[in-house]
Design a protein around this motif. Sequence first.
Motif, PDB file in Angstrom:
ATOM      1  N   LEU A 186      32.147  26.298  41.617  1.00  0.00           N
ATOM      2  CA  LEU A 186      33.381  26.809  42.217  1.00  0.00           C
ATOM      3  C   LEU A 186      34.122  27.721  41.245  1.00  0.00           C
ATOM      4  O   LEU A 186      34.617  28.788  41.637  1.00  0.00           O
ATOM      5  CB  LEU A 186      34.277  25.644  42.642  1.00  0.00           C
ATOM      6  N   LEU A 187      34.190  27.317  39.980  1.00  0.00           N
ATOM      7  CA  LEU A 187      34.864  28.145  38.979  1.00  0.00           C
ATOM      8  C   LEU A 187      34.126  29.465  38.785  1.00  0.00           C
ATOM      9  O   LEU A 187      34.752  30.522  38.622  1.00  0.00           O
ATOM     10  CB  LEU A 187      34.953  27.385  37.647  1.00  0.00           C
ATOM     11  N   SER A 188      32.791  29.386  38.806  1.00  0.00           N
ATOM     12  CA  SER A 188      31.995  30.602  38.664  1.00  0.00           C
ATOM     13  C   SER A 188      32.231  31.536  39.842  1.00  0.00           C
ATOM     14  O   SER A 188      32.365  32.762  39.669  1.00  0.00           O
ATOM     15  CB  SER A 188      30.504  30.247  38.560  1.00  0.00           C
ATOM     16  N   GLU A 189      32.294  30.973  41.043  1.00  0.00           N
ATOM     17  CA  GLU A 189      32.530  31.790  42.241  1.00  0.00           C
ATOM     18  C   GLU A 189      33.893  32.466  42.167  1.00  0.00           C
ATOM     19  O   GLU A 189      34.044  33.647  42.515  1.00  0.00           O
ATOM     20  CB  GLU A 189      32.438  30.909  43.486  1.00  0.00           C
ATOM     21  N   LEU A 190      34.896  31.727  41.694  1.00  0.00           N
ATOM     22  CA  LEU A 190      36.223  32.313  41.534  1.00  0.00           C
ATOM     23  C   LEU A 190      36.206  33.433  40.503  1.00  0.00           C
ATOM     24  O   LEU A 190      36.835  34.485  40.693  1.00  0.00           O
ATOM     25  CB  LEU A 190      37.222  31.224  41.107  1.00  0.00           C
ATOM     26  N   ALA A 191      35.468  33.218  39.407  1.00  0.00           N
ATOM     27  CA  ALA A 191      35.385  34.239  38.361  1.00  0.00           C
ATOM     28  C   ALA A 191      34.685  35.496  38.865  1.00  0.00           C
ATOM     29  O   ALA A 191      35.100  36.622  38.555  1.00  0.00           O
ATOM     30  CB  ALA A 191      34.662  33.670  37.142  1.00  0.00           C
ATOM     31  N   VAL A 192      33.615  35.316  39.648  1.00  0.00           N
ATOM     32  CA  VAL A 192      32.895  36.467  40.197  1.00  0.00           C
ATOM     33  C   VAL A 192      33.792  37.237  41.158  1.00  0.00           C
ATOM     34  O   VAL A 192      33.851  38.477  41.124  1.00  0.00           O
ATOM     35  CB  VAL A 192      31.603  36.016  40.910  1.00  0.00           C
ATOM     36  N   ASN A 193      34.503  36.528  42.015  1.00  0.00           N
ATOM     37  CA  ASN A 193      35.402  37.192  42.959  1.00  0.00           C
ATOM     38  C   ASN A 193      36.499  37.960  42.229  1.00  0.00           C
ATOM     39  O   ASN A 193      36.883  39.064  42.642  1.00  0.00           O
ATOM     40  CB  ASN A 193      36.022  36.169  43.910  1.00  0.00           C
ATOM     41  N   ALA A 194      36.995  37.368  41.138  1.00  0.00           N
ATOM     42  CA  ALA A 194      38.016  38.066  40.347  1.00  0.00           C
ATOM     43  C   ALA A 194      37.434  39.314  39.692  1.00  0.00           C
ATOM     44  O   ALA A 194      38.089  40.359  39.630  1.00  0.00           O
ATOM     45  CB  ALA A 194      38.578  37.119  39.284  1.00  0.00           C
ATOM     46  N   ALA A 195      36.193  39.222  39.199  1.00  0.00           N
ATOM     47  CA  ALA A 195      35.542  40.382  38.588  1.00  0.00           C
ATOM     48  C   ALA A 195      35.321  41.488  39.612  1.00  0.00           C
ATOM     49  O   ALA A 195      35.533  42.678  39.321  1.00  0.00           O
ATOM     50  CB  ALA A 195      34.213  39.959  37.969  1.00  0.00           C
ATOM     51  N   LEU A 196      34.896  41.108  40.815  1.00  0.00           N
ATOM     52  CA  LEU A 196      34.699  42.100  41.869  1.00  0.00           C
ATOM     53  C   LEU A 196      36.020  42.774  42.247  1.00  0.00           C
ATOM     54  O   LEU A 196      36.055  43.982  42.536  1.00  0.00           O
ATOM     55  CB  LEU A 196      34.074  41.435  43.097  1.00  0.00           C
ATOM     56  N   ALA A 197      37.099  41.995  42.231  1.00  0.00           N
ATOM     57  CA  ALA A 197      38.411  42.569  42.538  1.00  0.00           C
ATOM     58  C   ALA A 197      38.801  43.593  41.475  1.00  0.00           C
ATOM     59  O   ALA A 197      39.374  44.649  41.807  1.00  0.00           O
ATOM     60  CB  ALA A 197      39.458  41.453  42.613  1.00  0.00           C
ATOM     61  N   ARG A 198      38.487  43.296  40.213  1.00  0.00           N
ATOM     62  CA  ARG A 198      38.804  44.252  39.144  1.00  0.00           C
ATOM     63  C   ARG A 198      37.917  45.494  39.213  1.00  0.00           C
ATOM     64  O   ARG A 198      38.292  46.565  38.733  1.00  0.00           O
ATOM     65  CB  ARG A 198      38.680  43.566  37.791  1.00  0.00           C
ATOM     66  N   LEU A 199      36.729  45.351  39.799  1.00  0.00           N
ATOM     67  CA  LEU A 199      35.826  46.497  39.941  1.00  0.00           C
ATOM     68  C   LEU A 199      36.208  47.389  41.121  1.00  0.00           C
ATOM     69  O   LEU A 199      35.768  48.549  41.189  1.00  0.00           O
ATOM     70  CB  LEU A 199      34.390  45.992  40.165  1.00  0.00           C
ATOM     71  N   TYR A 200      36.995  46.851  42.011  1.00  0.00           N
ATOM     72  CA  TYR A 200      37.259  47.568  43.271  1.00  0.00           C
ATOM     73  C   TYR A 200      37.850  48.947  43.031  1.00  0.00           C
ATOM     74  O   TYR A 200      37.367  49.950  43.590  1.00  0.00           O
ATOM     75  CB  TYR A 200      38.201  46.731  44.143  1.00  0.00           C
ATOM     76  N   GLU A 201      38.864  49.035  42.190  1.00  0.00           N
ATOM     77  CA  GLU A 201      39.546  50.319  41.996  1.00  0.00           C
ATOM     78  C   GLU A 201      38.627  51.399  41.431  1.00  0.00           C
ATOM     79  O   GLU A 201      38.540  52.498  42.004  1.00  0.00           O
ATOM     80  CB  GLU A 201      40.777  50.131  41.111  1.00  0.00           C
ATOM     81  N   PRO A 202      37.910  51.154  40.317  1.00  0.00           N
ATOM     82  CA  PRO A 202      37.016  52.214  39.829  1.00  0.00           C
ATOM     83  C   PRO A 202      35.862  52.515  40.784  1.00  0.00           C
ATOM     84  O   PRO A 202      35.358  53.640  40.801  1.00  0.00           O
ATOM     85  CB  PRO A 202      36.503  51.654  38.497  1.00  0.00           C
ATOM     86  N   LEU A 203      35.441  51.542  41.572  1.00  0.00           N
ATOM     87  CA  LEU A 203      34.332  51.770  42.493  1.00  0.00           C
ATOM     88  C   LEU A 203      34.725  52.699  43.638  1.00  0.00           C
ATOM     89  O   LEU A 203      33.919  53.518  44.094  1.00  0.00           O
ATOM     90  CB  LEU A 203      33.825  50.438  43.064  1.00  0.00           C
ATOM     91  N   VAL A 204      35.954  52.568  44.122  1.00  0.00           N
ATOM     92  CA  VAL A 204      36.366  53.357  45.289  1.00  0.00           C
ATOM     93  C   VAL A 204      37.099  54.628  44.912  1.00  0.00           C
ATOM     94  O   VAL A 204      37.291  55.503  45.759  1.00  0.00           O
ATOM     95  CB  VAL A 204      37.257  52.514  46.236  1.00  0.00           C
ATOM     96  N   SER A 205      37.510  54.743  43.644  1.00  0.00           N
ATOM     97  CA  SER A 205      38.271  55.913  43.241  1.00  0.00           C
ATOM     98  C   SER A 205      37.368  57.148  43.159  1.00  0.00           C
ATOM     99  O   SER A 205      36.357  57.132  42.450  1.00  0.00           O
ATOM    100  CB  SER A 205      38.930  55.675  41.887  1.00  0.00           C
ATOM    101  N   PRO A 206      37.694  58.240  43.853  1.00  0.00           N
ATOM    102  CA  PRO A 206      36.879  59.456  43.799  1.00  0.00           C
ATOM    103  C   PRO A 206      36.823  60.061  42.410  1.00  0.00           C
ATOM    104  O   PRO A 206      35.880  60.792  42.083  1.00  0.00           O
ATOM    105  CB  PRO A 206      37.586  60.395  44.787  1.00  0.00           C
ATOM    106  N   SER A 207      37.815  59.754  41.574  1.00  0.00           N
ATOM    107  CA  SER A 207      37.859  60.352  40.242  1.00  0.00           C
ATOM    108  C   SER A 207      37.049  59.571  39.208  1.00  0.00           C
ATOM    109  O   SER A 207      36.871  60.030  38.086  1.00  0.00           O
ATOM    110  CB  SER A 207      39.313  60.451  39.766  1.00  0.00           C
ATOM    111  N   SER A 208      36.556  58.401  39.565  1.00  0.00           N
ATOM    112  CA  SER A 208      35.807  57.579  38.605  1.00  0.00           C
ATOM    113  C   SER A 208      34.414  58.149  38.384  1.00  0.00           C
ATOM    114  O   SER A 208      33.703  58.474  39.342  1.00  0.00           O
ATOM    115  CB  SER A 208      35.688  56.134  39.104  1.00  0.00           C
TER     116      SER A 208
END
Length: 371
Positions: A186-208
């Motif tokens: 469960l802790l690992s799943e929470l950590a992965v979800n948090a990591a994916l949330a932090r990746l969201y902005e650079p992944l969707v940003s056209p300038s990245s």
Amino acid sequence: LENILFAPLKTTEQKTVGLLGLANKPGGFTDSDACLAAGFAEIAAVALVSKKAGEALKESEEKYRNIIESAPVGIFKSTPEGKFLEVNPALAGILGYDSPHDLIETVNKTNIADQLYVDPELRPKVVNGILHSRDWYTYENEYRQKNGRVITASVKFRSLQTPDGITTIEGFVEDVTERKETEETLLSELAVNAALARLYEPLVSPSSSILEISLCVLEQTKDLTGSEHGYVSTIDPITRDMVCHTHTEMMLGQCQVEDSDRRIVFPRGQNGVYPHLWGHALNTCEAFFTNSPAAHPSFSRVPPGHIPIYRFLSVPVLLGEELVGQIALANPGRDYMNRDLDAVKRLGEFFALAIQRKRFEDELEKARDQL
């Protein structure tokens, strides 16, 4: 009846526990007979009480033994030095032994710390603490079963001292491996979800750029796995060489740096196969980890100046069946586990989408230039 004599059987607390009766004495009973009967009655009372007490004690011991034998948790008694005195079947089962006798006989050839503790130095510290207290002490620890499998158990124990001054340790053991694994999942799943949330902005940003996205992916995967080193790369769609966009010490001496954009390029061999341990996942398109790199079939001599690799994890990044990149990590402070591989694969799926998006953007830019 011609005559009769009764004498009550009384304890020292004057509690009547029986009756002595005599009858038909020729010539009749006298006061002396009454005194004698009273004396025998007193002796009989003591014997009767002792017999009942012995039977009660035996019954109590049997009940206690039945409780110990049938208890669903492990129960033990040991010496402070680490020799088992008593164990129940549940403890033998928890530790993977065939019987209490098997457990005691095997462990007592050495001691509890060396035979059962993953960290043998821990037991003396814990025991030293409880020897100076009569309170119950509870802690969780990793133990090694007879077959070598490591489990996590919760132990509650205390020290006791017999009237003759002998100190023993008694306690209860519960296998909490499944609970711990569930918590860690469960802790690992929470950590992965948090990591994916932090990746969201650079992944969707056209300038990245791919470099910025790669650096973010590397940072998140290193944090998730506790890895000291790593790199994130893409596969050149024309040459099929691996292009590393993140600075890494892992591949020192094995790369070529292109002057055009300072990309670090790792070419395939002349036979079209990616070399060394880092190439294994690219050749097979299968994620893997090894906690003994030197024993892996793809391992080769480490080049001069290369950091030592103690543990290695690699995930190929795929778009459908096409190999488009790689995430590689090394040297956490613990062994890699399947949970680590699953987490990195999750982030790899998002990195694949970023690569796909950048390819579309590059193709669109080329199309505009041709207009």
